[in-house]
Design an enzyme around this catalytic site. Structure first.
Site, PDB file in Angstrom:
ATOM      1  N   ASP A  22      34.185  34.599  36.023  1.00  0.00           N
ATOM      2  CA  ASP A  22      35.558  34.103  35.953  1.00  0.00           C
ATOM      3  C   ASP A  22      35.711  32.993  34.906  1.00  0.00           C
ATOM      4  O   ASP A  22      34.777  32.232  34.664  1.00  0.00           O
ATOM      5  CB  ASP A  22      35.942  33.567  37.339  1.00  0.00           C
ATOM      6  CG  ASP A  22      37.441  33.376  37.484  1.00  0.00           C
ATOM      7  OD1 ASP A  22      38.204  33.862  36.623  1.00  0.00           O
ATOM      8  OD2 ASP A  22      37.849  32.738  38.463  1.00  0.00           O
ATOM      9  N   ASN A  70      43.326  43.710  39.042  1.00  0.00           N
ATOM     10  CA  ASN A  70      43.442  43.335  37.623  1.00  0.00           C
ATOM     11  C   ASN A  70      44.364  44.243  36.807  1.00  0.00           C
ATOM     12  O   ASN A  70      44.740  43.909  35.681  1.00  0.00           O
ATOM     13  CB  ASN A  70      42.060  43.262  36.957  1.00  0.00           C
ATOM     14  CG  ASN A  70      41.256  42.047  37.352  1.00  0.00           C
ATOM     15  OD1 ASN A  70      40.034  42.050  37.338  1.00  0.00           O
ATOM     16  ND2 ASN A  70      41.937  40.970  37.721  1.00  0.00           N
TER      17      ASN A  70
HETATM   18  C1  FPP Z   1      38.094  36.866  35.052  1.00  0.00           C
HETATM   19  O1  FPP Z   1      38.456  35.818  34.173  1.00  0.00           O
HETATM   20  C2  FPP Z   1      37.418  37.868  34.270  1.00  0.00           C
HETATM   21  C3  FPP Z   1      37.796  39.163  34.191  1.00  0.00           C
HETATM   22  C4  FPP Z   1      38.948  39.728  34.907  1.00  0.00           C
HETATM   23  C5  FPP Z   1      37.062  40.092  33.317  1.00  0.00           C
HETATM   24  C6  FPP Z   1      35.568  39.947  33.337  1.00  0.00           C
HETATM   25  C7  FPP Z   1      35.011  40.799  32.289  1.00  0.00           C
HETATM   26  C8  FPP Z   1      34.042  40.437  31.447  1.00  0.00           C
HETATM   27  C9  FPP Z   1      33.307  39.159  31.511  1.00  0.00           C
HETATM   28  C10 FPP Z   1      33.602  41.415  30.420  1.00  0.00           C
HETATM   29  C11 FPP Z   1      32.464  42.152  31.031  1.00  0.00           C
HETATM   30  C12 FPP Z   1      32.012  43.192  30.152  1.00  0.00           C
HETATM   31  C13 FPP Z   1      31.180  44.140  30.560  1.00  0.00           C
HETATM   32  C14 FPP Z   1      30.718  45.057  29.552  1.00  0.00           C
HETATM   33  C15 FPP Z   1      30.711  44.326  31.951  1.00  0.00           C
HETATM   34  P1  FPP Z   1      39.979  35.525  33.920  1.00  0.00           P
HETATM   35  O2  FPP Z   1      40.443  36.326  32.781  1.00  0.00           O
HETATM   36  O3  FPP Z   1      40.740  35.720  35.199  1.00  0.00           O
HETATM   37  O4  FPP Z   1      39.924  34.017  33.530  1.00  0.00           O
HETATM   38  P2  FPP Z   1      41.013  32.925  33.889  1.00  0.00           P
HETATM   39  O5  FPP Z   1      40.934  32.729  35.377  1.00  0.00           O
HETATM   40  O6  FPP Z   1      40.521  31.750  33.124  1.00  0.00           O
HETATM   41  O7  FPP Z   1      42.336  33.427  33.423  1.00  0.00           O
END
Ligand code: FPP
Length: 245
Positions: A22, A70
């Site tokens: 996250d 998501n």
């Molecule tokens: C949450 O952070 C993260 C996600 C919804 C996506 C996670 C995906 C990756 C790290 C890429 C993984 C890649 C592979 C190939 C497995 P957020 O976007 O909600 O962050 P925020 O809370 O700061 O908005």
């Protein structure tokens, strides 16, 4: 010249580690970048972390990459994430020989049928080609939700009751566990969530009953091997009693 990297010594390691990756969005926003730039960096950190987990001897790693919730994000962001999964799988296929030697089994947890067709094809290919490996289990949760996973198991068992294969009173916890994506895997010993949030958000709802949790303010793209070491050294000090004394 090959550089000898000294790995830390751990007395106890989690056999199964879960990570909620996250903070990508905030990482990008802080830099005036698009959220997808944070996910891109997050994907790089994911690869590095998986590699490190394998090196230090963690056997199962499950990462939360895309939840059933998501899809509510802007289409552009969802698309960028799907592209990253595609790119990762293309890369994993290009590393087939190395992964084979390392005994890496890659599995996807979640409802694949809602994913873009090309991605579904890549997932099927990679899962099939790594299914006999058993040294390092890398599980990527995509279009995954813990409640949806339990509902899926309930439907499988209900179908068996309907067909007369089992009786309702015969249903055990083990039968539910055996119908989750983690069938045959141990429950996660430790679940890490960076970025300052302290909740599970529908990640491994059933399996986390006795998991230890470790939270940190570090945003996922800033997560390093040192951050992981810190979590693991903390885990060593925990006294797990599983309801006993
Ligand atoms: C949450 O952070 C993260 C996600 C919804 C996506 C996670 C995906 C990756 C790290 C890429 C993984 C890649 C592979 C190939 C497995 P957020 O976007 O909600 O962050 P925020 O809370 O700061 O908005």
């Amino acid at each position: 010249m090959s550089e000898e990297i000294k790995l830390p010594h751990f007395d106890i390691l989690p056999e199964h580690l879960g990570i909620i990756m996250d903070g990508n969005g905030r990482w990008a926003e802080k830099r005036g970048l698009e959220r997808s730039a944070g996910h891109k960096e997050g994907a790089r950190v994911f690869k590095k972390t998986a590699d490190y987990c394998q090196k230090i001897g963690i056997k199962y790693l499950t990462v939360y990459a895309f939840s059933t919730e998501n899809w509510k994000r802007p289409q552009k962001e969802v698309h960028a994430l799907m592209e990253l999964f595609d790119e990762y799988l293309d890369w994993a296929i290009s590393q087939e020989k190395e992964n084979e030697e390392k005994g890496v089994r890659i599995s996807f947890f979640g409802d694949e049928t809602k994913l873009p067709e090309e991605l579904q094809g890549l997932i099927e290919y990679v899962q099939n080609h790594t299914k006999d490996k058993n040294k390092f289990f890398l599980n990527i949760a995509v279009n995954y939700g813990g409640r949806a996973e339990i509902t899926r198991a309930a439907k499988i068992l209900a179908e068996k009751v309907k067909n007369g294969e089992i009786k309702p009173e015969d249903i055990t916890e083990k039968m539910i566990s055996d119908n989750l994506y983690t069938a045959d895997m141990p429950d996660p010993d430790l679940i890490i969530r960076p970025s300052g949030e302290e909740r599970l958000s529908n990640f491994m709802t059933w399996q986390s009953a006795y998991s230890e949790f470790w939270f940190s303010d570090v945003l996922w793209p800033d997560f390093t091997e040192e951050t992981l070491n810190e979590a693991l050294f903390d885990f060593e000090k925990r006294h797990r009693r599983f309801g006993g004394v």
